[in-house]
Write a protein that holds these residues in place. Structure first.
Motif, PDB file in Angstrom:
ATOM      1  N   LYS A 188       1.668   2.989  -4.583  1.00 51.58           N
ATOM      2  CA  LYS A 188       2.133   2.246  -5.761  1.00 51.58           C
ATOM      3  C   LYS A 188       1.414   2.720  -7.018  1.00 51.58           C
ATOM      4  N   ASP A 189       0.103   2.888  -6.921  1.00 55.19           N
ATOM      5  CA  ASP A 189      -0.659   3.348  -8.086  1.00 55.19           C
ATOM      6  C   ASP A 189      -0.253   4.754  -8.496  1.00 55.19           C
ATOM      7  N   ALA A 190      -0.001   5.624  -7.512  1.00 54.17           N
ATOM      8  CA  ALA A 190       0.397   7.000  -7.814  1.00 54.17           C
ATOM      9  C   ALA A 190       1.750   7.018  -8.527  1.00 54.17           C
ATOM     10  N   LYS A 191       2.688   6.181  -8.068  1.00 49.33           N
ATOM     11  CA  LYS A 191       3.989   6.092  -8.735  1.00 49.33           C
ATOM     12  C   LYS A 191       3.817   5.634 -10.174  1.00 49.33           C
ATOM     13  N   TYR A 192       2.935   4.650 -10.383  1.00 51.25           N
ATOM     14  CA  TYR A 192       2.675   4.140 -11.733  1.00 51.25           C
ATOM     15  C   TYR A 192       2.083   5.247 -12.611  1.00 51.25           C
ATOM     16  N   ILE A 193       1.128   5.998 -12.068  1.00 54.72           N
ATOM     17  CA  ILE A 193       0.479   7.069 -12.833  1.00 54.72           C
ATOM     18  C   ILE A 193       1.489   8.157 -13.189  1.00 54.72           C
ATOM     19  N   ILE A 194       2.348   8.507 -12.246  1.00 52.28           N
ATOM     20  CA  ILE A 194       3.367   9.529 -12.507  1.00 52.28           C
ATOM     21  C   ILE A 194       4.298   9.064 -13.621  1.00 52.28           C
ATOM     22  N   GLN A 195       4.729   7.792 -13.563  1.00 49.20           N
ATOM     23  CA  GLN A 195       5.603   7.256 -14.614  1.00 49.20           C
ATOM     24  C   GLN A 195       4.869   7.233 -15.954  1.00 49.20           C
ATOM     25  N   TYR A 196       3.593   6.865 -15.932  1.00 51.33           N
ATOM     26  CA  TYR A 196       2.806   6.844 -17.160  1.00 51.33           C
ATOM     27  C   TYR A 196       2.715   8.252 -17.757  1.00 51.33           C
ATOM     28  N   CYS A 197       2.535   9.264 -16.914  1.00 49.98           N
ATOM     29  CA  CYS A 197       2.484  10.653 -17.393  1.00 49.98           C
ATOM     30  C   CYS A 197       3.818  11.066 -18.003  1.00 49.98           C
ATOM     31  N   ARG A 198       4.912  10.668 -17.361  1.00 47.04           N
ATOM     32  CA  ARG A 198       6.240  10.975 -17.928  1.00 47.04           C
ATOM     33  C   ARG A 198       6.397  10.317 -19.290  1.00 47.04           C
ATOM     34  N   ASN A 199       5.940   9.064 -19.384  1.00 51.80           N
ATOM     35  CA  ASN A 199       6.015   8.361 -20.660  1.00 51.80           C
ATOM     36  C   ASN A 199       5.160   9.052 -21.711  1.00 51.80           C
ATOM     37  N   SER A 200       4.004   9.598 -21.306  1.00 49.47           N
ATOM     38  CA  SER A 200       3.138  10.326 -22.241  1.00 49.47           C
ATOM     39  C   SER A 200       3.862  11.537 -22.807  1.00 49.47           C
ATOM     40  N   VAL A 201       4.550  12.261 -21.960  1.00 53.46           N
ATOM     41  CA  VAL A 201       5.315  13.432 -22.411  1.00 53.46           C
ATOM     42  C   VAL A 201       6.420  12.981 -23.358  1.00 53.46           C
ATOM     43  N   SER A 202       7.093  11.889 -23.006  1.00 60.84           N
ATOM     44  CA  SER A 202       8.155  11.361 -23.869  1.00 60.84           C
ATOM     45  C   SER A 202       7.599  10.972 -25.238  1.00 60.84           C
ATOM     46  N   ARG A 237      -1.510   6.185  12.907  1.00 60.43           N
ATOM     47  CA  ARG A 237      -0.833   7.168  13.744  1.00 60.43           C
ATOM     48  C   ARG A 237      -0.571   6.553  15.126  1.00 60.43           C
ATOM     49  N   THR A 238       0.685   6.606  15.555  1.00 57.67           N
ATOM     50  CA  THR A 238       1.053   6.150  16.889  1.00 57.67           C
ATOM     51  C   THR A 238       1.941   7.203  17.528  1.00 57.67           C
ATOM     52  N   HIS A 239       2.284   6.990  18.785  1.00 62.62           N
ATOM     53  CA  HIS A 239       3.179   7.938  19.449  1.00 62.62           C
ATOM     54  C   HIS A 239       4.580   7.912  18.825  1.00 62.62           C
ATOM     55  N   ARG A 240       4.887   6.877  18.049  1.00 61.93           N
ATOM     56  CA  ARG A 240       6.184   6.777  17.376  1.00 61.93           C
ATOM     57  C   ARG A 240       6.186   7.453  16.009  1.00 61.93           C
ATOM     58  N   GLY A 241       5.020   7.782  15.490  1.00 59.96           N
ATOM     59  CA  GLY A 241       4.948   8.428  14.188  1.00 59.96           C
ATOM     60  C   GLY A 241       3.896   7.791  13.301  1.00 59.96           C
ATOM     61  N   LEU A 242       4.103   7.888  11.998  1.00 53.58           N
ATOM     62  CA  LEU A 242       3.154   7.389  11.010  1.00 53.58           C
ATOM     63  C   LEU A 242       3.703   6.142  10.316  1.00 53.58           C
ATOM     64  N   THR A 243       2.822   5.189  10.042  1.00 54.39           N
ATOM     65  CA  THR A 243       3.143   4.068   9.167  1.00 54.39           C
ATOM     66  C   THR A 243       1.999   3.931   8.174  1.00 54.39           C
ATOM     67  N   MET A 244       2.325   3.524   6.965  1.00 51.65           N
ATOM     68  CA  MET A 244       1.307   3.413   5.926  1.00 51.65           C
ATOM     69  C   MET A 244       0.418   2.197   6.166  1.00 51.65           C
ATOM     70  N   THR A 245      -0.867   2.378   5.907  1.00 54.81           N
ATOM     71  CA  THR A 245      -1.808   1.268   5.943  1.00 54.81           C
ATOM     72  C   THR A 245      -1.696   0.526   4.606  1.00 54.81           C
ATOM     73  N   LYS A 246      -2.370  -0.617   4.497  1.00 54.92           N
ATOM     74  CA  LYS A 246      -2.375  -1.331   3.213  1.00 54.92           C
ATOM     75  C   LYS A 246      -2.983  -0.458   2.122  1.00 54.92           C
ATOM     76  N   ALA A 247      -3.998   0.301   2.475  1.00 55.88           N
ATOM     77  CA  ALA A 247      -4.614   1.218   1.509  1.00 55.88           C
ATOM     78  C   ALA A 247      -3.618   2.299   1.095  1.00 55.88           C
ATOM     79  N   GLY A 248      -2.836   2.777   2.044  1.00 51.04           N
ATOM     80  CA  GLY A 248      -1.827   3.786   1.746  1.00 51.04           C
ATOM     81  C   GLY A 248      -0.755   3.256   0.812  1.00 51.04           C
ATOM     82  N   VAL A 249      -0.306   2.033   1.060  1.00 52.57           N
ATOM     83  CA  VAL A 249       0.702   1.405   0.198  1.00 52.57           C
ATOM     84  C   VAL A 249       0.136   1.224  -1.207  1.00 52.57           C
ATOM     85  N   SER A 250      -1.114   0.774  -1.291  1.00 49.68           N
ATOM     86  CA  SER A 250      -1.751   0.574  -2.592  1.00 49.68           C
ATOM     87  C   SER A 250      -1.843   1.887  -3.364  1.00 49.68           C
ATOM     88  N   LEU A 251      -2.298   2.934  -2.701  1.00 52.50           N
ATOM     89  CA  LEU A 251      -2.422   4.240  -3.357  1.00 52.50           C
ATOM     90  C   LEU A 251      -1.055   4.761  -3.781  1.00 52.50           C
TER      91      LEU A 251
END
Length: 162
Positions: free
Chosen positions: A42-56, A26-40
């Motif tokens: 990417k993993d969340a996107k993968y999990i969401i796609q995996y769930c869509r594939n499960s439904v398919s 958090r800065t006066h300019r706004g929010l930027t993702m930390t490395k942990a945020g980027v990692s989470l």
């Protein structure tokens, strides 16, 4: 989405607290993702796609339609080459239908494609050579040879004409 910025910030704070991880700087300019945020993320996107594939997969099991060919497509593996062949295929095999299965371009997805063949997808269009096919335990069929093109910044060393 009819959610106030304050409510979003509160949810982010609660998520960070429950995970015990700082996801945003958090800065006066706004929010930027930390490395942990980027990692989470990417993993969340993968999990969401995996769930869509499960439904398919579940839908495919319910339909058990053997006349559908499931074609994986993404910006890097476009199905357009097969779609251009559709009239000729339809003329020879009018009972066959295509189902386009969208996917994302990610390292995880690239790793999952060989295991998905015959289960979630039947065909993927892409660049292959004999070594890669053997490593992935797949078979390939050359449909055409196309010139290799790439888009790069004009400042990139590859932007120099040959």
């Amino acid at each position: 989405m009819f959610i106030t910025p304050t409510a979003v910030i509160k949810q982010i704070n609660l998520l960070e607290h429950s995970l015990g991880v700082t996801l945003f700087e958090r800065t006066h300019r706004g929010l930027t993702m930390t490395k942990a945020g980027v990692s989470l993320y990417k993993d969340a996107k993968y999990i969401i796609q995996y769930c869509r594939n499960s439904v398919s997969r579940a839908q495919n099991v319910m339909q058990e339609d053997t006349d559908i060919i499931r074609i994986d497509t993404s910006p890097m593996t476009p199905a357009q080459a097969l779609m251009n062949l559709w009239p000729a295929i339809h003329e020879q095999c009018p009972e066959i239908k295509f189902r386009i299965i969208p996917s994302e371009n990610s390292v995880e997805n690239a790793r999952d494609i060989p295991g998905s063949l015959g289960r979630d997808i039947d065909v993927v269009v892409g660049l292959f050579d004999d070594v890669m096919l053997k490593l992935r335990g797949c078979a390939g069929l050359e449909l055409s040879r196309e010139p290799l093109c790439c888009a790069v910044s004009i400042c990139h060393p590859l932007a120099v004409p040959f």
